[in-house]
Design a protein around this motif. Structure first.
Motif, PDB file in Angstrom:
ATOM      1  N   GLY A  90      36.405  63.702  30.931  1.00 32.85           N
ATOM      2  CA  GLY A  90      36.300  65.278  30.876  1.00 32.85           C
ATOM      3  C   GLY A  90      36.042  66.519  29.916  1.00 32.85           C
ATOM      4  O   GLY A  90      37.408  67.188  30.048  1.00 32.85           O
ATOM      5  N   HIS A  94      36.087  72.809  32.619  1.00 33.92           N
ATOM      6  CA  HIS A  94      36.082  72.648  33.533  1.00 33.92           C
ATOM      7  C   HIS A  94      36.495  73.888  34.308  1.00 33.92           C
ATOM      8  O   HIS A  94      37.141  74.326  33.914  1.00 33.92           O
ATOM      9  CB  HIS A  94      36.930  70.678  34.049  1.00 33.92           C
ATOM     10  CG  HIS A  94      38.127  70.839  33.311  1.00 33.92           C
ATOM     11  ND1 HIS A  94      38.354  70.288  31.997  1.00 33.92           N
ATOM     12  CD2 HIS A  94      39.369  71.215  33.324  1.00 33.92           C
ATOM     13  CE1 HIS A  94      39.631  71.204  31.382  1.00 33.92           C
ATOM     14  NE2 HIS A  94      40.650  70.892  32.334  1.00 33.92           N
ATOM     15  N   THR A  96      40.493  74.521  36.600  1.00 40.46           N
ATOM     16  CA  THR A  96      41.312  73.633  38.205  1.00 40.46           C
ATOM     17  C   THR A  96      41.866  74.631  38.624  1.00 40.46           C
ATOM     18  O   THR A  96      41.917  76.106  38.852  1.00 40.46           O
ATOM     19  CB  THR A  96      42.643  73.149  36.873  1.00 40.46           C
ATOM     20  OG1 THR A  96      43.312  74.451  36.165  1.00 40.46           O
ATOM     21  CG2 THR A  96      42.285  72.741  35.379  1.00 40.46           C
ATOM     22  N   SER A 114      43.896  63.285  48.923  1.00 39.29           N
ATOM     23  CA  SER A 114      43.330  62.461  47.325  1.00 39.29           C
ATOM     24  C   SER A 114      41.691  62.305  47.877  1.00 39.29           C
ATOM     25  O   SER A 114      40.849  62.082  46.685  1.00 39.29           O
ATOM     26  CB  SER A 114      44.503  61.297  46.706  1.00 39.29           C
ATOM     27  OG  SER A 114      44.009  60.073  47.624  1.00 39.29           O
ATOM     28  N   ARG A 118      38.743  62.854  45.640  1.00 38.88           N
ATOM     29  CA  ARG A 118      37.460  62.152  45.159  1.00 38.88           C
ATOM     30  C   ARG A 118      36.872  62.428  44.878  1.00 38.88           C
ATOM     31  O   ARG A 118      35.174  62.491  44.962  1.00 38.88           O
ATOM     32  CB  ARG A 118      38.196  61.008  45.640  1.00 38.88           C
ATOM     33  CG  ARG A 118      36.948  59.779  44.175  1.00 38.88           C
ATOM     34  CD  ARG A 118      37.547  58.559  45.050  1.00 38.88           C
ATOM     35  NE  ARG A 118      37.234  58.399  46.394  1.00 38.88           N
ATOM     36  CZ  ARG A 118      38.001  57.501  47.709  1.00 38.88           C
ATOM     37  NH1 ARG A 118      38.338  56.628  47.007  1.00 38.88           N
ATOM     38  NH2 ARG A 118      37.478  57.803  48.732  1.00 38.88           N
ATOM     39  N   THR A 123      39.297  65.997  39.868  1.00 41.57           N
ATOM     40  CA  THR A 123      40.521  64.787  39.311  1.00 41.57           C
ATOM     41  C   THR A 123      42.455  65.135  40.145  1.00 41.57           C
ATOM     42  O   THR A 123      42.019  66.389  38.938  1.00 41.57           O
ATOM     43  CB  THR A 123      40.185  64.452  37.698  1.00 41.57           C
ATOM     44  OG1 THR A 123      39.308  63.661  37.494  1.00 41.57           O
ATOM     45  CG2 THR A 123      41.231  63.694  37.424  1.00 41.57           C
ATOM     46  N   ASP A 125      45.478  65.874  37.815  1.00 44.45           N
ATOM     47  CA  ASP A 125      45.754  65.627  36.949  1.00 44.45           C
ATOM     48  C   ASP A 125      47.516  65.719  37.055  1.00 44.45           C
ATOM     49  O   ASP A 125      48.042  65.160  35.769  1.00 44.45           O
ATOM     50  CB  ASP A 125      45.890  67.016  35.954  1.00 44.45           C
ATOM     51  CG  ASP A 125      44.294  66.874  35.474  1.00 44.45           C
ATOM     52  OD1 ASP A 125      43.652  65.695  35.499  1.00 44.45           O
ATOM     53  OD2 ASP A 125      43.791  68.091  34.605  1.00 44.45           O
ATOM     54  N   VAL A 148      44.687  70.475  40.319  1.00 44.13           N
ATOM     55  CA  VAL A 148      43.113  69.184  40.323  1.00 44.13           C
ATOM     56  C   VAL A 148      42.577  69.797  39.260  1.00 44.13           C
ATOM     57  O   VAL A 148      42.077  71.394  39.472  1.00 44.13           O
ATOM     58  CB  VAL A 148      42.919  69.783  41.718  1.00 44.13           C
ATOM     59  CG1 VAL A 148      41.922  68.768  42.172  1.00 44.13           C
ATOM     60  CG2 VAL A 148      44.377  69.316  42.699  1.00 44.13           C
ATOM     61  N   ARG A 149      41.933  69.020  38.692  1.00 46.41           N
ATOM     62  CA  ARG A 149      40.691  69.673  37.750  1.00 46.41           C
ATOM     63  C   ARG A 149      39.240  69.071  37.943  1.00 46.41           C
ATOM     64  O   ARG A 149      39.002  68.421  39.012  1.00 46.41           O
ATOM     65  CB  ARG A 149      41.045  68.573  36.477  1.00 46.41           C
ATOM     66  CG  ARG A 149      39.946  69.035  35.203  1.00 46.41           C
ATOM     67  CD  ARG A 149      40.100  67.928  34.250  1.00 46.41           C
ATOM     68  NE  ARG A 149      40.874  67.163  33.824  1.00 46.41           N
ATOM     69  CZ  ARG A 149      40.385  66.004  33.752  1.00 46.41           C
ATOM     70  NH1 ARG A 149      39.527  65.320  33.510  1.00 46.41           N
ATOM     71  NH2 ARG A 149      41.611  65.012  34.108  1.00 46.41           N
TER      72      ARG A 149
END
Length: 179
Positions: A90, A94, A96, A114, A118, A123, A125, A148-149
């Motif tokens: 990535g 982006h 976060t 999760s 998804r 993602t 991190d 979270v990214r």
């Protein structure tokens, strides 16, 4: 002009029964092979020391380092595995989010959250979770914090909506903040 020898980055995973000197033994092995300790996350969980460490080693000494790792199990009881570091995923732009969740403990909470992330292409991190007694004998609480990214093309509102839907189903408090 000083030239630097080529290096290789490795990610080490380490686990052992907690006792003094585990980190010192691993750090000594890295240092003895000319390596650098780049980044780490270490924790004590249920009487076990567990860690993830990123190291860089000169290419000409890397194999000797890898060959020396199994001796840490005999010397100090620390099982260490090494994997060559991969390329960062990535690399595009982006954003976060910092997530905080609190609610009655029940099975499946991490799976539900999760899976929702998804489904939005997000993602995790970093994730830290724990349980604790609820006040006034109210059972066990589950608490989690995550970074979270989101991919560049992600709709932050869509991610929020997906997580808030799951939070309502799980009956938990959920906070999302840009980080």
């Amino acid at each position: 002009m000083t030239t630097h020898a080529p290096t290789t980055a490795y990610v080490l995973t380490a686990i052992g029964d907690d006792r003094p000197g585990l980190v010192a033994a691993l750090a000594a092995a890295v240092d003895e092979h000319g390596g650098s300790w780049v980044d780490s996350q270490l924790a004590l969980l249920a009487g076990k020391f567990a860690g993830i460490v990123q190291v860089e080693l000169p290419d000409e000494r890397a194999q000797d380092f890898l060959d020396a790792l199994p001796s840490l199990a005999d010397e100090v009881g620390l099982e260490v595995e090494a994997a060559a570091a991969g390329s960062p995923v990535g690399a595009t732009a982006h954003s976060t989010l910092r997530l905080h969740l609190l609610g009655q403990d029940r099975t499946g909470m991490v799976r539900e959250i999760s899976s929702a992330l998804r489904s939005q292409g997000a993602t995790i991190d970093a994730l830290r979770s724990w349980t604790r007694e609820a006040p006034e004998g109210g059972g066990m609480l589950f608490e989690a914090e995550a970074e979270v990214r989101l991919p560049a093309e992600a709709d932050e509102n869509g991610v929020r909506e997906a997580l808030e839907t799951i939070a309502a189903e799980l009956m938990v408090d959920l906070e999302l903040d840009p980080s």
